[in-house]
Each structure stands twice: as C-alpha cells, then as structure tokens.
Design an enzyme around this catalytic site. Structure first.
Site, mmCIF file in Angstrom:
data_model
loop_
_atom_site.group_PDB
_atom_site.id
_atom_site.type_symbol
_atom_site.label_atom_id
_atom_site.label_comp_id
_atom_site.label_asym_id
_atom_site.label_seq_id
_atom_site.Cartn_x
_atom_site.Cartn_y
_atom_site.Cartn_z
ATOM 1 N N ASP A 34 -13.859 3.353 -74.501
ATOM 2 C CA ASP A 34 -14.576 4.627 -74.392
ATOM 3 C C ASP A 34 -13.711 5.886 -74.539
ATOM 4 O OD1 ASP A 34 -13.178 4.444 -72.068
ATOM 5 O OD2 ASP A 34 -14.934 4.338 -70.735
ATOM 6 N N GLY A 35 -12.385 5.705 -74.603
ATOM 7 C CA GLY A 35 -11.524 6.874 -74.745
ATOM 8 C C GLY A 35 -11.404 7.697 -73.472
ATOM 9 N N ASP A 37 4.121 -0.126 -79.516
ATOM 10 C CA ASP A 37 3.307 1.093 -79.595
ATOM 11 C C ASP A 37 3.543 1.986 -78.376
ATOM 12 O OD1 ASP A 37 1.834 -1.360 -78.642
ATOM 13 O OD2 ASP A 37 0.494 0.157 -77.834
ATOM 14 N N LYS A 59 -5.151 13.110 -72.381
ATOM 15 C CA LYS A 59 -5.369 11.672 -72.269
ATOM 16 C C LYS A 59 -6.655 11.479 -71.474
ATOM 17 C CE LYS A 59 -2.958 7.386 -71.153
ATOM 18 N NZ LYS A 59 -1.680 6.812 -70.720
ATOM 19 N N ARG A 77 5.906 7.193 -82.026
ATOM 20 C CA ARG A 77 6.263 5.880 -81.472
ATOM 21 C C ARG A 77 6.823 4.974 -82.562
ATOM 22 N NH1 ARG A 77 1.964 5.419 -77.225
ATOM 23 N NH2 ARG A 77 1.219 7.546 -77.035
ATOM 24 N N ARG A 110 -0.862 16.118 -71.289
ATOM 25 C CA ARG A 110 0.557 15.781 -71.215
ATOM 26 C C ARG A 110 1.317 16.399 -72.371
ATOM 27 N NH1 ARG A 110 0.649 9.194 -72.405
ATOM 28 N NH2 ARG A 110 -0.237 9.314 -74.478
ATOM 29 N N GLY A 142 -6.075 5.902 -78.924
ATOM 30 C CA GLY A 142 -7.431 5.492 -78.572
ATOM 31 C C GLY A 142 -8.058 6.383 -77.522
ATOM 32 N N ARG A 143 -7.231 6.992 -76.712
ATOM 33 C CA ARG A 143 -7.781 7.946 -75.739
ATOM 34 C C ARG A 143 -6.850 9.123 -75.546
ATOM 35 N NH1 ARG A 143 -6.584 5.044 -70.125
ATOM 36 N NH2 ARG A 143 -4.792 3.919 -70.892
ATOM 37 N N ASP A 194 3.547 6.578 -71.894
ATOM 38 C CA ASP A 194 2.400 5.738 -71.544
ATOM 39 C C ASP A 194 2.566 5.043 -70.196
ATOM 40 O OD1 ASP A 194 1.182 6.589 -73.782
ATOM 41 O OD2 ASP A 194 0.835 4.617 -74.664
HETATM 42 P P1 AMP Z 1 -2.103 0.654 -73.901
HETATM 43 O O1 AMP Z 1 -2.105 -0.781 -73.498
HETATM 44 O O2 AMP Z 1 -2.648 1.594 -72.855
HETATM 45 O O3 AMP Z 1 -0.792 1.112 -74.439
HETATM 46 O O4 AMP Z 1 -3.148 0.775 -75.094
HETATM 47 C C1 AMP Z 1 -3.117 0.025 -76.275
HETATM 48 C C2 AMP Z 1 -4.103 0.600 -77.255
HETATM 49 O O5 AMP Z 1 -5.427 0.610 -76.699
HETATM 50 C C3 AMP Z 1 -3.808 2.034 -77.651
HETATM 51 O O6 AMP Z 1 -4.161 2.198 -78.990
HETATM 52 C C4 AMP Z 1 -4.718 2.818 -76.727
HETATM 53 O O7 AMP Z 1 -4.984 4.088 -77.237
HETATM 54 C C5 AMP Z 1 -5.960 1.936 -76.658
HETATM 55 N N1 AMP Z 1 -6.727 2.145 -75.414
HETATM 56 C C6 AMP Z 1 -6.397 1.775 -74.166
HETATM 57 N N2 AMP Z 1 -7.347 2.139 -73.268
HETATM 58 C C7 AMP Z 1 -8.330 2.765 -73.962
HETATM 59 C C8 AMP Z 1 -9.580 3.387 -73.625
HETATM 60 N N3 AMP Z 1 -10.028 3.461 -72.374
HETATM 61 N N4 AMP Z 1 -10.299 3.916 -74.621
HETATM 62 C C9 AMP Z 1 -9.864 3.873 -75.893
HETATM 63 N N5 AMP Z 1 -8.719 3.302 -76.278
HETATM 64 C C10 AMP Z 1 -7.931 2.758 -75.337
HETATM 65 MG MG MG Z 2 -0.171 2.867 -75.117
#
Ligand code: AMP
Ligand code: MG
Length: 515
Positions: free
Chosen positions: A133-134, A268, A121, A198, A191, A100-101, A278
């Site tokens: 917002d990525g 994930d 990232k 995963r 990174r 997602g980002r 992560d």
């Molecule tokens: P995480 O909890 O950080 O492992 O994220 C879980 C999912 O949400 C993953 O698919 C991430 O890529 C997505 N994600 C987390 N934060 C953001 C962000 N700011 N913008 C886009 N996607 C996000």
């Molecule tokens: Mg993650």
C-alpha cells in the site's frame, strides 16, 4: 520553511516515466516514475527536527508547513517521483524493486554545492509498491525517525529524519505474519540524505543491459558525491568501486563499534555513499552476541547477524562489482578489489577495537586478547555498551570486579566461577593497558569518544511507541535529548541494561519486517 529552494535536477537529467500513472508495473529503460503522494486529510505533527531543518537551509517550521511534511498539499515547484532499483534479497536476485513507499520531493543544494535529497516514507503507493500500500505504520516510523538521528549523533554515516507525522489514517498490518492483521496508526517520515542511491540502482540498469544509462548514472554519482575521483576512462569506474568498498567497510566497522544490527542487508538497502539506510527490524545489541539477528525473517540462516555484517557487505559489493563490470571490464581488478575490501575491513576493525579498549596501537598478541574477550562476553552474557562504560573506570588501576559492580552489566547470574574468569580477563586487560605509549588520560578520553553511554535500545523504542499511541510524547522528548548526547549519561535510568521483563516481548528483542 523555505520549500521553494527544493528542485528536481535528477528528473531533468535522466529518462523517466512521466505518465504519473500509479499502476504497479515494471518501468524498463527509465530511472524513475513521477507519482503524486496519497494526500492525507488530517495529519498531526509528532516531531520536527529543527536543527536539521536549519542545517539544510529549510529554516523554521510554521503551521502551514505541515501540508508539506505530510505531503498533503504541495507547493508548485515540487514535482514528486519514485526511483527504480533492483536488488538481491537474502542472497537471491529479486529483479525490479524500487521506491515502494518512498516518494522524493527533490533536493536542496547549499552555497558550497552540497546536496540534500528529501523524501517521504509512507506517503502512498508508487509504481514500485508491488501489491503493497505504500503506507507506513507509526511503529516503524518512530523507529526510523529516532534511530537515524541516534546514529547521526553517534557519528555513524546515515540518512537523517526531518519530521514525523501521524497521517490520521489507519493501516492494516499482520505484525508477526501469523494471520492476525490489525489496524495500526499510519505515519509519514520525511527523511534526508546526501543521496538515496543504492547498489540496486546500478544492478537494475546492468540487468537490463542499459549500459549507456549505467555509465551516465555512474558519472553523475561520481561528479556529485565522489569529488575525490579525478581519473578518466575505465580507471574512473575502478576508483569509484574502490571508494564505495572503502566507505562500505568504514560503515560496517562503525556498526560494529556501536553495536548496530541492520537486520535486512539486501543490496537494495545498501547505500552507494556508505550511509545507513532503511531502518526496519534493526536492533542495538544488548548482550554481546555475534550471532544475534533481530529480524524474525532472518532466523533460519542468520545471514544478517551482528557478526556477519562485514562479510555480507563484501558479498553485496560482489553484486555491485558484477553490475559495474560493463564499465570496468577487468575481472582481475575486481577480484583484487574485493579481496582488498577484506584486508581494509579487518585493519579498520582492529583499529576500532583498540580504541574501544583505550589502546593507542595494535600490538602483537592483541588478536588473542580480542578472541579471549569475545569468549568472555558470550559466556558471561555481558552487555556490549555497559561493559565498555565500566572498563573506562578500570584502566590502569588494580581493580577486582565485584558481583555488585558487574551484575548490572550481565544478563546471567555471575557465580564465583564466572567472576573469577572476569577478574582474570581484567588483569590481562590492565597488563595490556600498561603497555600503552600514550598517557592514561589520553587513553580514557579516546575511549569516551568511541564508547557510547546511551544507546537507543529496542525496549526504549517499544515503550516510546506505546506512549505515542496513547497520545503522550514525554518519553519521545526525553529520548531525543539522550540520543543527541550519546557519549554522556544524560539520564542514568536510560543507560541501563534491558530489563528482564522485556526479554520475550515482540518488538523488543525480535522484530518482523512488517512496517
Ligand atoms: P524493504 O524490505 O523494506 O527494504 O523493502 C523491499 C521492497 O519492498 C522495496 O522496494 C520497498 O519499497 C517495498 N516495500 C516495503 N514495504 C512496502 C509497503 N508498505 N508498500 C509498498 N512497498 C513496500
Ligand atoms: Mg528497503
């Protein structure tokens, strides 16, 4: 930097969505979608990892390379993409997630065939951003940049970090999820990892019943990252699952050795290669507490607490086993393999604890000794890292712990009763230590190799982030030297317990997922 060495064999090998469309959506039947980074106009370099750059063949940094590190302007050979994966979050199936980002720049292969993938990232939205917002904030980017390198130097398998760049843009975040959104500085971390694959990549294909693709991805992963697997047919996938289980167990034991709590062990966020991946609301342990979770979202069930991590990894492996089932087709095997994980984990765990205490082998009675030790740590609220540092000086000598010596290790007042419990334990320790068959010198050097002197505590990160926000990088530079030498006491003032002023500061003891 030699960015012309970067290639994208992954997008040549597998089916993908080449539309370049940034619209957020499901992308069935493909493993990735091509996507361009946002492109930041005024990036500022905060930190660059020269050692890593040389190691992977990218070489020296020149000013023009900032365009690449911030994903502002990319060389012709770089075709960027984001991968699709799924996952179980906090025990529930979450369906498609994906990068997602994170945006991949591709990979470099060295002369021995070792691959290094590179990804940004925080460089902008992808089809997998799910209404977010990525972007990434400076706060979480500093935490990822420093902690992944700290883990590397602690000898814990991990993804690494090449650069930290301030994007020049602000990002709005509600840090404590309490209806107070604020502007924060945005940042991008580049990174690296041998692979960012995963558990969730396999879960997604399996859930979509894309079994041919699932097999292709397993074959690809085995060929590139598990050269030790030489079997064929279903045995190949059985060995694959077993090796992932072992690598995962090894990683969990390493986390327990250094006192790392990941905080969000969703499938994930589980690397197939057994890497720490992560970095979000993680924390190093200050006081030893098996129930400690740094993640505010995890507080209700403490699913991802420090002492749960070995078992949660097993639960996650169970989800991976389900995903790989179409390739293995043998329930009994998978059940045995998952039970085997437990045996392997505890055997590895006990060997690790022995080393921390300077014992050459596990002996009868050690179980009870370890249980007593855990009780003591909890009751006296002792600092995990500092406790083992002090133990090194005790070894075989007859020592009586004084209040002065242990005050700096405990987060509570050591009254007479507590001191006497501590001394009782230390006597038991000395007695057990004397049964070693190796010399005291050998024991101590073993202890020094597994018990860090310096750990990157949350309060230090907090201070460092405050400083960077004010335009200063002195602490960043100092922490970098300290974390590159964690088994030495480079700076005595950084090798102390968490000062009491930080006990309840958000971002020091507890963190949210907001990043
Ligand atoms: P995480 O909890 O950080 O492992 O994220 C879980 C999912 O949400 C993953 O698919 C991430 O890529 C997505 N994600 C987390 N934060 C953001 C962000 N700011 N913008 C886009 N996607 C996000
Ligand atoms: Mg993650």
């Amino acid at each position: 930097m030699n960015t012309d060495l970067i290639q994208q064999p992954f997008i040549k090998k597998f089916p993908g969505d080449f539309s370049g469309n940034p619209m957020q959506r499901n992308t069935p039947k493909v493993l990735f979608a091509t996507i361009s980074p946002a492109g930041f106009e005024n990036p500022v370099l905060i930190a660059f990892n020269h050692q890593l750059s040389e190691e992977i063949g990218l070489g020296k940094f020149e000013n023009k390379d900032l365009n690449f590190l911030a994903a502002t302007k990319l060389p012709q050979n770089i075709h960027t993409y984001a991968t699709a994966y799924a996952g179980h979050q906090f025990g529930n199936w979450a369906g498609q997630l994906g990068d997602g980002r994170a945006i991949l720049a591709g990979e470099i292969t060295d002369s021995e065939g070792r691959k290094t993938e590179l990804q940004w990232k925080g460089a902008g939205a992808t089809p997998y951003s799910r209404h977010a917002d990525g972007r990434a904030v400076l706060r979480s980017s500093v935490r990822e940049y420093l902690m992944s390198e700290a883990m590397y130097h602690l000898n814990v398998p991990t993804t690494r970090a090449l650069s930290l760049v301030f994007t020049g843009e602000d990002v709005v975040r509600d840090m404590m999820y309490n209806g107070n959104p604020q502007k924060e500085k945005g940042a991008v971390v580049m990174r690296t990892a041998e692979s960012f694959l995963r558990f969730g990549h396999f879960e997604l294909l399996s859930a979509q019943r894309e079994y041919t693709l699932l097999q292709q991805l397993a074959d690809f992963t085995i060929e590139h990252y598990f050269p030790e697997i030489t079997s064929a047919g279903t045995d190949k996938y059985k060995d694959f699952f077993k090796r992932i289980s072992e690598r995962t167990a090894d990683l969990m034991v390493e986390w327990l050795r250094v006192g790392f709590v990941h905080g969000v062990m969703n499938t994930d966020n589980m690397s197939v290669l057994g890497l720490t991946i992560d970095y979000g609301p993680y924390s190093m342990l200050d006081e030893y507490d098996l129930n400690f979770t740094p993640n505010t979202t995890d507080l209700p069930g403490r699913r991802y607490a420090f002492g749960q991590q070995g078992q949660i990894a097993q639960w996650n492996l169970w989800q991976l086993a389900n995903a790989l089932f179409p390739l293995i087709n043998d329930e009994k095997f998978l059940e045995d393999a998952l039970n085997g994980y437990g045996d392997y984990f505890w055997a590895t765990h006990d060997r690790m604890l022995c080393k921390k205490f300077g014992f050459d082998t596990l002996m009868e009675g050690d179980d009870e000794f370890f249980t007593n030790w855990q009780g003591l740590m909890h009751e006296l609220q002792l600092d995990y890292t500092l406790f083992f540092s002090r133990l090194e000086n005790i070894g075989g000598d007859s020592v009586t712990a004084t209040q002065e010596a242990f005050e700096s290790v405990s987060y509570t007042m050591l009254n007479e009763e507590k001191l006497s419990k501590l001394n009782h334990f230390l006597r038991a320790y000395q007695e057990r230590f004397s049964k070693n068959t190796i010399s005291r010198t050998e024991s101590i050097s073993m202890m020094k190799s597994v018990n860090p002197k310096f750990i990157l505590r949350n309060y230090l990160l907090y201070e460092c982030i405050e400083e960077i926000n004010q335009g200063k990088t002195d602490l960043l530079e100092k922490l970098t030297i300290a974390l590159e030498n964690p088994y030495e006491e480079r700076y005595a003032e950084l090798c102390v317990k968490r000062p009491s002023g930080y006990d309840d500061v958000s971002g020091c003891s507890m963190l949210s997922c907001s990043s």
